[in-house]
Write a protein that holds these residues in place. Structure first.
Motif, short mmCIF file in Angstrom:
data_model
loop_
_atom_site.label_atom_id
_atom_site.label_comp_id
_atom_site.label_asym_id
_atom_site.label_seq_id
_atom_site.Cartn_x
_atom_site.Cartn_y
_atom_site.Cartn_z
N PRO A 253 30.37 56.33 19.50
CA PRO A 253 30.70 54.96 19.91
C PRO A 253 30.42 54.72 21.40
O PRO A 253 30.60 55.62 22.23
CB PRO A 253 32.20 54.84 19.61
CG PRO A 253 32.47 55.92 18.61
CD PRO A 253 31.53 57.04 18.93
N ASP A 254 29.99 53.51 21.72
CA ASP A 254 29.79 53.06 23.11
C ASP A 254 28.76 53.89 23.88
O ASP A 254 28.83 53.99 25.12
CB ASP A 254 31.13 53.09 23.88
CG ASP A 254 32.18 52.22 23.22
OD1 ASP A 254 31.82 51.12 22.72
OD2 ASP A 254 33.36 52.63 23.19
N ARG A 255 27.82 54.48 23.16
CA ARG A 255 26.75 55.21 23.84
C ARG A 255 25.48 54.36 23.87
O ARG A 255 25.21 53.57 22.96
CB ARG A 255 26.47 56.53 23.11
CG ARG A 255 27.63 57.52 23.16
CD ARG A 255 27.79 58.11 24.55
NE ARG A 255 28.91 59.05 24.61
CZ ARG A 255 29.08 59.93 25.57
NH1 ARG A 255 28.21 59.99 26.57
NH2 ARG A 255 30.11 60.75 25.57
N THR A 256 24.70 54.55 24.96
CA THR A 256 23.47 53.77 25.12
C THR A 256 22.28 54.71 25.31
O THR A 256 22.43 55.93 25.36
CB THR A 256 23.58 52.84 26.34
OG1 THR A 256 23.74 53.65 27.53
CG2 THR A 256 24.77 51.91 26.20
N LEU A 257 21.12 54.12 25.44
CA LEU A 257 19.90 54.90 25.59
C LEU A 257 19.95 55.81 26.82
O LEU A 257 19.36 56.89 26.83
CB LEU A 257 18.69 53.96 25.69
CG LEU A 257 17.31 54.62 25.81
CD1 LEU A 257 17.02 55.48 24.60
CD2 LEU A 257 16.23 53.56 26.01
#
Length: 313
Positions: free
Chosen positions: A179-183
């Motif tokens: 959750p809440d992870r980006t590139l």
């Protein structure tokens, strides 16, 4: 006897320092900042983040390595010695110990803090790569994905380098499922991977992954037999002539991986202390156990070329 004991003690001291650098990279820099990268440790960090710390890195690292070692002994054979087991146990111990040293974490307010976040995985990669290089140079291994890569290399036509690359890509990409992870989280992982591989190659063999040895010894048969039977590597005997003595000689041509050079040199010295050994770094090695030969046409192209030749005839 004394020199042998000192040699063994030196190997284990170097491995311990290498493991310490490896664990520092993860516990002081990557994990406090919620970062991950490739390898088994990277997979274990993702598991720790996914469980909110309920399953810490040191525990999953040890359990996973025990499982992989058992698989290795069953399917690959006795390819992992005491040094590998030592490095795994020492890594588990130091990962747990360093994980409690909050004052050393790379976080705001601490001495190790680095404001430029993008530099954290780079520094961690340099530390990890240097530590792994020290371990490999004395014949050690941290297990983990090394075992999986050897498994793939034995049963499928895929090089260990390619197996490592595929596994690292899968593991680094895996953090995006949290959750809440980006590139950017994946990019940090790739930065550490690149820095680690680059520094490891630089420390070990100047960015070269394999080594070519020419061994001049009157006991070439004993050396060749050991390499074939114990190291599972091929050996070629070259016919040569010493121009000064005008006598015929046999020279061994050997291609080995970077993590085997230490053990091989020790074996050669123990069999023939007067042996002359030339070591050359190689940029590319193709064939079984190394890289797969790449060509610019499909497998059926050979038949097409053959039929084309027949038509021209």
């Amino acid at each position: 006897m004394k020199s042998k004991v000192l040699s063994i003690a030196s190997d284990y001291l170097i491995m311990t320092l290498g493991v310490a650098l490896y664990c520092v990279a993860w516990e002081f820099f990557m994990i406090p900042n919620g970062m991950s990268s490739g390898g088994l440790t990277g997979l274990c960090t993702i598991l720790q983040y996914a469980t909110n710390g309920a399953i810490d890195v040191s525990t999953s690292y040890l359990v996973s390595n025990i499982f992989l070692l058992l698989l290795g002994f069953i399917f690959i054979g006795n390819a992992f010695g005491v040094k590998t087991i030592y490095c795994i146990l020492m890594s588990t111990l130091l990962l747990r110990l360093f994980g409690t040293m909050d004052m050393m974490f790379c976080l705001p307010g601490q001495f190790m803090y680095i404001p430029e976040k993008i530099l954290i995985p780079v520094l961690a990669g340099v530390l990890e790569g240097t530590g792994l290089a020290m371990i490999f140079l004395v014949g050690g291994s941290t297990g983990g994905t090394d075992i999986i890569a050897l498994f793939f290399n034995k049963y499928w036509p895929i090089s260990t380098a390619k197996a490592f690359l595929i596994m690292d890509i899968v593991i680094i990409t895996g953090i995006l499922f949290l959750p809440d992870r980006t590139l950017s989280d994946s990019i940090y992982g790739y930065l550490m991977m690149i820095a680690s591989v680059s520094s490891m190659d630089f420390v070990m063999v100047g960015r070269r992954s394999s080594l070519q040895l020419l061994v001049f010894s009157s006991k070439y048969q004993e050396i060749a037999d050991y390499i074939i039977n114990k190291m599972d590597r091929g050996v070629t005997v070259l016919r040569a002539q010493g121009w000064y003595t005008k006598q015929d000689k046999n020279v061994l041509l050997i291609i080995v991986g970077r993590n085997q050079i230490h053990d091989l040199k020790k074996v050669i010295k123990s069999i023939d202390k007067d042996a002359f050994v030339s070591v050359t770094a190689t940029s590319s090695v193709y064939g079984e156990g190394f890289e797969e030969i790449k060509v610019g046409y499909k497998k059926d192209s050979k038949k097409q070329l053959k039929s084309g030749d027949e038509k021209r005839d």
